[in-house]
Design an enzyme around this catalytic site. Structure first.
Site, mmCIF file in Angstrom:
data_model
loop_
_atom_site.group_PDB
_atom_site.id
_atom_site.type_symbol
_atom_site.label_atom_id
_atom_site.label_comp_id
_atom_site.label_asym_id
_atom_site.label_seq_id
_atom_site.Cartn_x
_atom_site.Cartn_y
_atom_site.Cartn_z
ATOM 1 N N SER A 292 4.258 1.318 8.600
ATOM 2 C CA SER A 292 4.105 1.698 7.224
ATOM 3 C C SER A 292 3.446 3.302 7.235
ATOM 4 O O SER A 292 3.993 4.076 7.772
ATOM 5 C CB SER A 292 3.532 0.602 6.224
ATOM 6 O OG SER A 292 3.357 1.383 4.908
ATOM 7 N N GLU B 14 0.996 -2.736 -7.124
ATOM 8 C CA GLU B 14 -0.365 -2.331 -7.068
ATOM 9 C C GLU B 14 -0.610 -0.900 -7.304
ATOM 10 O O GLU B 14 0.379 -0.008 -7.397
ATOM 11 C CB GLU B 14 -0.334 -2.561 -5.372
ATOM 12 C CG GLU B 14 -0.488 -3.950 -4.874
ATOM 13 C CD GLU B 14 -0.929 -4.121 -3.760
ATOM 14 O OE1 GLU B 14 -1.997 -4.547 -3.370
ATOM 15 O OE2 GLU B 14 -0.336 -3.682 -2.528
HETATM 16 C C1 16G Z 1 -1.364 -3.917 2.979
HETATM 17 C C2 16G Z 1 -0.629 -4.465 1.758
HETATM 18 C C3 16G Z 1 -0.886 -3.575 0.610
HETATM 19 C C4 16G Z 1 -2.551 -3.586 0.349
HETATM 20 C C5 16G Z 1 -3.128 -3.294 1.526
HETATM 21 C C6 16G Z 1 -4.598 -3.304 1.201
HETATM 22 C C7 16G Z 1 1.541 -5.613 2.178
HETATM 23 C C8 16G Z 1 2.815 -5.736 2.627
HETATM 24 N N1 16G Z 1 0.801 -4.540 2.175
HETATM 25 O O1 16G Z 1 -0.962 -2.448 3.347
HETATM 26 O O2 16G Z 1 -0.321 -4.623 -0.513
HETATM 27 O O3 16G Z 1 -2.653 -2.885 -0.857
HETATM 28 O O4 16G Z 1 -2.680 -3.738 2.755
HETATM 29 O O5 16G Z 1 -4.971 -2.863 2.304
HETATM 30 O O6 16G Z 1 0.905 -6.635 1.637
HETATM 31 P P1 16G Z 1 -6.934 -3.083 2.445
HETATM 32 O O7 16G Z 1 -7.034 -4.607 2.494
HETATM 33 O O8 16G Z 1 -7.209 -2.367 3.620
HETATM 34 O O9 16G Z 1 -7.465 -2.340 1.483
HETATM 35 MG MG MG Z 2 4.478 0.653 3.473
#
Ligand code: 16G
Ligand code: MG
Length: 545
Positions: free
Chosen positions: A65, A371
């Site tokens: 990503s 989000e």
């Molecule tokens: C991942 C999640 C995203 C979330 C992010 C938070 C999926 C496909 N992707 O990229 O939704 O906002 O993690 O990251 O679920 P963090 O826990 O490091 O703040």
């Molecule tokens: Mg992505």
């Protein structure tokens, strides 16, 4: 069994570095690409087992990503295009961490626990992003599938949401659409053209959008799609991967976190622009005003635009369907107030991570989930889709209701309901703006974001922080929530929370308040409280100003 002999033989070509431990996190496995070959092979094995278990096609997407180019990752996609279930996330972690000599035992353990019939056939769809490492890593996934005798289809370069879409199409026997990239463009673009055909007086200016492709897969796919749009949308593509580096100073994550435009993009004052992330499952919009001020329209603004549009159509169609917006703790307080108090829609808050939002959105006739970072989509229940279709086909209904029903029907078709999809979201947003004859400035002025700040704090073990109430309150360590509460009280319209990241070894801090100075000061003070009460490492967090 011959299958296991083949696994043994093949796994030798994809050895696990001894002692390496990785976890299937919020977004699958994600780390430096050099550490992932064995993980990919094993996820090929696991997807094959999941396919045998569900008697359906399973997806495997190779991408990291918005992470830097050097990283890579892998995610499994369940039969209806959803994220794999928590139990299987657990199996993924077990299988990934089994030492080389224990791999067969770990595999047999899952087969036994799930009572998998190994003679059942298996089908796995594989996709990859544009990272150079994705080529060999997706080969490793395919090796894993064939080692267990599964069939695979390699879609090559696709966006993450496109792979989710293919899996859903395949398992719905084509009811959701045709499981090809062409089929995807045709379905979405046809719906877009239908939606916008009655948008009166749409000028060329309004039809124009600048897109930052993050130098990733989204850029390639937008190019591929363009001819299907029949010039109903004019896209200027920047950061298309021809020269720049993936996600470097560009893309949706960069723009959202830095709150500034990507490099490599020509922006004229007032012009509508958007950014995708590296695998095109997130989108944010922005523009600069006549004073050169940058204005960001994030996932919350997108959710507001879409839910307002849908609510108006439901009223016009006279359809009694319950609509809700699902957000996380990161949603700007102004958006929540606007949705609840002015729009009068139900708002739900879940933990961070797409699967939580998706799950909550399924509870409603129409669930809009986003989000703040720009990942989101809309889910329609089967009953809602049927009611919309019935009305659209009803010859006894009046013109206003019919028009609304047809717009709703095309809205359903332009949306990728399997997961957040930058391309599909872009088409929907562009259609809504065209139908409403709305400029990006008018959209932006629906409500005003509260100034906010996000910071991260390094601690020796982020697991000491435990949260409740959809991550809005910390229950451990002792005293942390009390400290946050008393800091928040010092500022007007303030809110703050802390949570351990699911993707990075840090604690995240969020603060919002009436002014940027207050939000910055509050975020800093809360960071200090985390540092002091939750085992901070390195130097104390410094004030921002
Ligand atoms: C991942 C999640 C995203 C979330 C992010 C938070 C999926 C496909 N992707 O990229 O939704 O906002 O993690 O990251 O679920 P963090 O826990 O490091 O703040
Ligand atoms: Mg992505």
């Amino acid at each position: 069994m011959a299958q296991f002999q083949e696994v043994s033989k093949q796994s030798g070509l994809h050895p696990k570095p001894a002692g390496l431990v990785l976890q299937y996190g919020t977004a699958g496995f994600r780390t430096n690409a050099k550490l992932l070959d064995h993980i990919m092979f094993r996820m090929g094995l696991l997807a094959t087992l999941r396919s045998k278990k569900t008697k359906a096609t399973i997806g495997v997407m190779v991408t990291a990503s918005h992470n830097p180019e050097e990283d890579n990752g892998v995610k499994l996609v369940d039969p209806m295009g959803e994220m794999v279930t928590p139990t299987w996330e657990g199996y993924a972690t077990q299988l990934a961490n089994a030492e080389q000599e224990d791999l067969l035992a770990a595999l047999k353990d899952i087969i036994e626990k799930e009572a998998i019939n190994m003679s059942q056939e298996a089908n796995v769809f594989v996709g990859k992003d544009t990272r150079s490492s994705s080529v060999s890593l997706s080969e490793a996934v395919l090796d894993g599938v064939s080692a267990l005798g599964g069939q695979s289809k390699d879609y090559g370069l696709v966006t993450t949401p496109q792979l989710h879409y293919m899996v859903c199409c395949q398992n719905s026997q084509g009811k959701y659409g045709e499981a090809t990239v062409e089929g995807y463009y045709k379905k979405l673009c046809k719906a877009f053209i239908q939606l916008t055909k009655n948008a009166s007086n749409c000028t060329d200016d309004q039809k124009h959008l600048s897109v930052d492709g993050a130098n990733g897969i989204g850029a390639l796919k937008v190019r591929e799609m363009e001819s299907h749009l029949k010039r109903e949308l004019h896209l200027s593509l920047f950061n298309d991967g021809s020269t720049g580096k993936l996600n470097h100073q560009c893309g949706a994550d960069f723009v959202k976190v830095q709150q500034k435009p990507p490099t490599g993009m020509q922006m004229n004052s007032g012009e509508r622009c958007c950014s995708f992330d590296g695998d095109a499952d997130r989108i944010v919009y922005y523009y600069t005003d006549s004073e050169g001020q940058f204005n960001l329209l994030d996932g919350d603004k997108v959710a507001t635009l879409i839910s307002t549009f849908l609510k108006e159509l439901l009223t016009q169609a006279g359809l009694d369907l319950e609509i809700a917006v699902v957000q996380t703790a990161y949603a700007n307080g102004s958006s929540t107030h606007y949705l609840e108090d002015t729009m009068k829609v139900i708002v739900r808050c879940t933990k961070t991570g797409v699967k939580h939002l998706h799950h909550a959105a399924k509870e409603f006739d129409i669930g809009v989930y986003f989000e703040a970072n720009g990942h989101g989509t809309v889910l329609f229940s089967k009953a809602a889709e049927e009611k919309i279709q019935q009305l659209a086909e009803d010859s006894n209904t009046n013109d206003e209701r019919k028009r609304a029903a047809l717009l709703l029907q095309n809205t359903v078709n332009v949306i990728n309901q399997t997961v957040g999809d930058a391309i599909s979201d872009m088409l929907l947003i562009e259609a809504i703006l065209a139908i409403k004859g709305m400029t990006i400035q008018q959209w932006d002025s629906i409500y005003k974001d509260l100034p906010n700040r996000q910071l991260k704090v390094k601690v020796s073990d982020r697991r000491v922080i435990d949260t409740t109430d959809a991550e809005r309150r910390a229950v451990s360590p002792t005293g942390l929530q009390e400290a946050v509460d008393s800091l928040v009280k010092k500022y007007s319209q303030a809110r703050s929370f802390v949570r351990p990241s699911g993707t990075e070894d840090v604690v995240r801090v969020y603060a919002e308040a009436e002014t940027q100075e207050s939000a910055d000061a509050l975020a800093h003070e809360v960071s200090l409280a985390v540092y002091r009460l939750a085992g901070g490492v390195g130097g104390e967090p410094k004030p921002l100003h």
